[in-house]
Design an enzyme around this catalytic site. Structure first.
Site, mmCIF file in Angstrom:
data_model
loop_
_atom_site.group_PDB
_atom_site.id
_atom_site.type_symbol
_atom_site.label_atom_id
_atom_site.label_comp_id
_atom_site.label_asym_id
_atom_site.label_seq_id
_atom_site.Cartn_x
_atom_site.Cartn_y
_atom_site.Cartn_z
ATOM 1 N N LYS A 203 0.874 -1.050 0.112
ATOM 2 C CA LYS A 203 -0.023 -0.063 0.169
ATOM 3 C C LYS A 203 1.006 1.080 0.087
ATOM 4 O O LYS A 203 0.703 2.210 -0.731
ATOM 5 C CB LYS A 203 -0.961 -0.094 1.162
ATOM 6 C CG LYS A 203 -1.820 1.158 1.321
ATOM 7 C CD LYS A 203 -2.705 1.163 2.431
ATOM 8 C CE LYS A 203 -3.402 2.537 2.684
ATOM 9 N NZ LYS A 203 -3.939 2.718 4.079
ATOM 10 N N GLU A 209 10.798 -4.540 3.947
ATOM 11 C CA GLU A 209 10.890 -6.129 3.666
ATOM 12 C C GLU A 209 10.466 -6.437 2.165
ATOM 13 O O GLU A 209 11.065 -7.101 1.370
ATOM 14 C CB GLU A 209 9.744 -6.984 4.473
ATOM 15 C CG GLU A 209 10.034 -6.983 5.855
ATOM 16 C CD GLU A 209 9.615 -5.914 6.736
ATOM 17 O OE1 GLU A 209 9.412 -4.916 6.399
ATOM 18 O OE2 GLU A 209 9.793 -6.134 7.971
ATOM 19 N N GLY A 264 -4.613 -1.311 5.108
ATOM 20 C CA GLY A 264 -3.874 -2.623 4.694
ATOM 21 C C GLY A 264 -4.660 -3.913 5.124
ATOM 22 O O GLY A 264 -4.638 -4.941 4.351
ATOM 23 N N ARG A 265 -4.877 -4.147 6.487
ATOM 24 C CA ARG A 265 -5.274 -5.368 6.820
ATOM 25 C C ARG A 265 -6.727 -5.544 6.421
ATOM 26 O O ARG A 265 -7.167 -6.465 6.780
ATOM 27 C CB ARG A 265 -4.924 -5.345 8.338
ATOM 28 C CG ARG A 265 -5.856 -4.375 8.972
ATOM 29 C CD ARG A 265 -5.439 -4.381 10.623
ATOM 30 N NE ARG A 265 -5.698 -3.096 11.309
ATOM 31 C CZ ARG A 265 -4.917 -1.805 11.278
ATOM 32 N NH1 ARG A 265 -3.798 -1.909 10.751
ATOM 33 N NH2 ARG A 265 -5.536 -0.998 12.006
ATOM 34 N N GLU A 350 -3.238 -5.536 15.644
ATOM 35 C CA GLU A 350 -2.893 -4.390 14.890
ATOM 36 C C GLU A 350 -4.006 -3.231 14.811
ATOM 37 O O GLU A 350 -3.694 -1.991 15.120
ATOM 38 C CB GLU A 350 -2.458 -4.515 13.641
ATOM 39 C CG GLU A 350 -1.727 -3.433 13.216
ATOM 40 C CD GLU A 350 -1.006 -3.517 11.896
ATOM 41 O OE1 GLU A 350 -1.633 -3.523 10.464
ATOM 42 O OE2 GLU A 350 0.352 -3.791 11.478
ATOM 43 N N HIS A 381 -4.135 -32.438 20.114
ATOM 44 C CA HIS A 381 -2.996 -33.165 20.520
ATOM 45 C C HIS A 381 -2.067 -32.157 21.007
ATOM 46 O O HIS A 381 -0.638 -32.653 20.908
ATOM 47 C CB HIS A 381 -2.737 -33.938 19.463
ATOM 48 C CG HIS A 381 -3.945 -34.867 18.909
ATOM 49 N ND1 HIS A 381 -4.121 -36.051 19.643
ATOM 50 C CD2 HIS A 381 -4.805 -34.787 18.143
ATOM 51 C CE1 HIS A 381 -4.998 -36.770 19.108
ATOM 52 N NE2 HIS A 381 -5.462 -35.770 18.236
ATOM 53 N N LYS A 509 10.070 -0.114 13.598
ATOM 54 C CA LYS A 509 10.944 0.403 12.156
ATOM 55 C C LYS A 509 12.003 1.316 12.273
ATOM 56 O O LYS A 509 13.146 1.132 11.711
ATOM 57 C CB LYS A 509 9.758 0.937 11.421
ATOM 58 C CG LYS A 509 8.593 -0.147 10.679
ATOM 59 C CD LYS A 509 7.870 0.438 9.981
ATOM 60 C CE LYS A 509 6.524 -0.359 9.685
ATOM 61 N NZ LYS A 509 5.627 0.391 8.848
HETATM 62 O O1 F6P Z 1 4.118 -2.148 9.578
HETATM 63 C C1 F6P Z 1 2.738 -2.685 9.759
HETATM 64 C C2 F6P Z 1 2.349 -2.154 8.266
HETATM 65 O O2 F6P Z 1 1.929 -0.961 8.039
HETATM 66 C C3 F6P Z 1 0.855 -2.882 8.064
HETATM 67 O O3 F6P Z 1 -0.044 -2.145 8.696
HETATM 68 C C4 F6P Z 1 0.759 -3.057 6.814
HETATM 69 O O4 F6P Z 1 -0.511 -4.003 6.454
HETATM 70 C C5 F6P Z 1 1.939 -3.741 6.349
HETATM 71 O O5 F6P Z 1 3.043 -2.924 7.119
HETATM 72 C C6 F6P Z 1 2.463 -3.622 5.101
HETATM 73 O O6 F6P Z 1 2.345 -2.242 4.438
HETATM 74 P P1 F6P Z 1 2.405 -1.974 2.858
HETATM 75 O O7 F6P Z 1 1.338 -2.666 2.469
HETATM 76 O O8 F6P Z 1 2.110 -0.444 2.909
HETATM 77 O O9 F6P Z 1 3.914 -2.328 2.530
#
Ligand code: F6P
Length: 545
Positions: A203, A209, A264-265, A350, A381, A509
């Site tokens: 987003k 990452e 995002g979520r 979150e 189990h 972060k």
């Molecule tokens: O670090 C948390 C977050 O901002 C989440 O809220 C989000 O879903 C995820 O990182 C990934 O964000 P993006 O879609 O902007 O890469």
């Protein structure tokens, strides 16, 4: 002074007094007193049947909880959410995930933008599935890899797995999320550069990452012989920051939009759901959206005492804020739903793990709770011991798709029998007398019975709800996810917090970047705490820096 929960609800004393009664009253007794209890405390909508009768509630409890919902103006809050008011007040924007999954013609401006983006996505999926979209050596695409993390990974990954029986088989869909190079490195041995399409889903298009994994994928493609000019045949992106994606090197035609008004979520219904569409086709993706849309209508229209997400939220509020539970388990009795707990962790924790209210005042009550779980019967189990005999209050959601999507009917019988029996055993328990009787029946000596019986007691009275679906289809899955989304919002309204921001992820972060810089320069600030300094030095030592 921080805000107390009693500042929100002036009848709190009545609620806690009523809760006291439940300490001496068992669910077993409640069922014995009311043969209609299961009917009384069940409701259904959009293919979901919600049985909440095995919870510590009665008519009085519901009356009190519904009173809280009225005080919090839950019904007004539902309207505000769905019509696009700026319910995400700290970021001054709506949370319009419901606009992503309308049925029929697009009405609002947002829906029109969504329709256009999904049409473009449908064309891409169709071109790849049909073999019209070719890689740099003219081979058709066989593998699609989604690079994204958090909301740009968990939802699409969970749904793709959940809908395994609906996979078209046209392409194989993979996911890479972690900055740990082990994940993408492992993937390289499973895919071929000539026939792989990479989706970079972010987003913000600024997530470390995702950008690092995208750069690694790009380098790998070049190293495998793909010319720079051919990269657009292998990379597409989804972002609300289209310009950033283009700046990163994406071809403008290959960038799919999403919007600031979607969290995002909450975004799997947008182009972020592209991996789902690649796996199950656009028709099934649209059925998933339709299932969610039906649940949205239910959330908007059903009275609160029949409203599945509202009841789910009120129940969790009851356990969390009144009875003191700090965790909840989600136990899907469907192997393909094994990623649901991971997905719900982000959705709930979150969204609602906050310590200030909507106005920024510090609150002293707990919001959010630890969500955990795994697919049944595997958990039986493992951690179910704690659920049955531990002294930890854990409200549970069992999820039970009644019909299998395979021919192993006898295994489905055992699966669902276990699901039903777990909620029964947790609720009924087994007292000391019954434990002793069982040991006697096994011919155990009286002296040993005395030593063992107490260990075999199941206290019972453990609360659970069961969500039944006929079968795990795109429609019922869509409705199930939407129910959890709205449950989370209901809780946010009851706690007077903003469920749509996530400032708590920022500090980690920032410090992560600082620590990485210290590793890079080997210049570790002397005023950092001794543990942090020691750990960084240990890393440098291991990596010969
Ligand atoms: O670090 C948390 C977050 O901002 C989440 O809220 C989000 O879903 C995820 O990182 C990934 O964000 P993006 O879609 O902007 O890469």
């Amino acid at each position: 002074m921080s805000v107390q929960i009693t500042d929100l609800y002036d009848n709190w004393a009545e609620l806690t007094q009523h809760a006291e009664q439940w300490k001496s009253r068992s669910l077993k007794q409640a069922f014995a007193e009311d043969s209609n209890r299961a009917e009384r405390y069940s409701t259904a909508a959009a293919g979901l049947e919600f049985d909440y009768s095995k919870n510590h509630i009665d008519d009085k409890t519901l009356e009190l909880l519904l009173g809280l919902a009225e005080k919090a103006d839950l019904q007004g809050a539902i309207k505000r959410l769905l019509r696009g008011d700026h319910v995400n007040n700290t970021e001054d924007r709506p949370a319009l995930h419901s606009a992503l999954r309308f049925e029929g013609e697009a009405q609002s401006n947002e829906q029109k933008e969504v329709a256009a983006a999904l049409e473009k996505m449908g064309k891409l999926v169709q071109r790849v599935h049909s073999g019209e979209w070719l890689g740099h050596t003219g081979k058709r695409i066989t593998d699609v890899v989604n690079i994204g993390i958090g909301g740009s990974d968990l939802g699409p990954r969970m749904v793709t797995k959940a809908l395994t029986p609906y996979h078209t088989g046209d392409v194989k869909v993979h996911f890479v999320a972690n900055i740990d190079g082990a994940e993408i490195n492992d993937l390289f041995s499973q895919v071929n550069a000539e026939s792989t399409l990479w989706i970079v889903a972010s987003k913000s298009f600024s997530t470390l990452e995702t950008l690092e994994n995208a750069l690694t994928a790009r380098r790998w493609m070049l190293a495998q012989g793909c010319a720079e000019g051919d990269l657009p045949k292998h990379f597409v992106a989804i972002s609300s920051k289209v310009d950033k994606a283009i700046e990163f090197g994406m071809d403008a035609d290959n960038v799919f939009p999403m919007w600031d008004w979607v969290g995002g979520r909450y975004s799997l219904w947008s182009a972020i759901g592209m991996p789902i569409a690649f796996a199950v086709g656009m028709d099934n993706f649209n059925k998933l959206r339709a299932g969610a849309a039906r649940l949205d209508s239910h959330f908007a229209e059903a009275p609160l005492d029949k409203n599945i997400p509202a009841l789910m939220g009120l129940l969790m509020f009851w356990y969390s804020s009144v009875l003191g539970a700090d965790n909840q388990a989600v136990l899907p009795y469907a192997n393909h739903l094994q990623l649901l707990p991971n997905y719900l962790q982000q959705l709930e924790m979150e969204s609602n793990g906050k310590s200030v209210n909507k106005s920024g005042q510090r609150i002293n009550y707990q919001t959010g709770s630890v969500v955990w779980g795994t697919e049944g019967t595997n958990g039986q189990h493992s951690f179910h011991q704690l659920l049955h005999q531990g002294n930890v209050l854990t409200p549970i959601d069992f999820i039970a798709p009644m019909k299998a999507q395979h021919d192993l009917a006898h295994q489905q019988k055992y699966l669902i029998a276990n699901c039903i029996a777990q909620s029964q055993a947790l609720m009924e328990g087994r007292d000391l007398e019954a434990s002793k009787a069982e040991l006697r029946a096994q011919g155990v000596a009286e002296s040993e019975i005395d030593a063992l019986a107490e260990h075999k007691v199941h206290p019972g009275n453990r609360p659970s709800s069961t969500i039944v679906v006929e079968e795990l289809s795109p429609e019922t899955l869509g409705a199930l996810i939407a129910a959890y989304e709205h449950k989370v919002y209901t809780l946010g309204v009851l706690w007077n917090i903003n469920s749509f921001d996530q400032w708590g992820v920022e500090l980690g972060k920032l410090l992560g970047t600082n620590v990485a810089n210290a590793m890079e320069t080997t210049d570790v600030p002397a005023d950092w705490d001794s543990s942090t300094q020691k750990l960084i030095k240990r890393f440098l030592q291991a990596n010969n820096a």
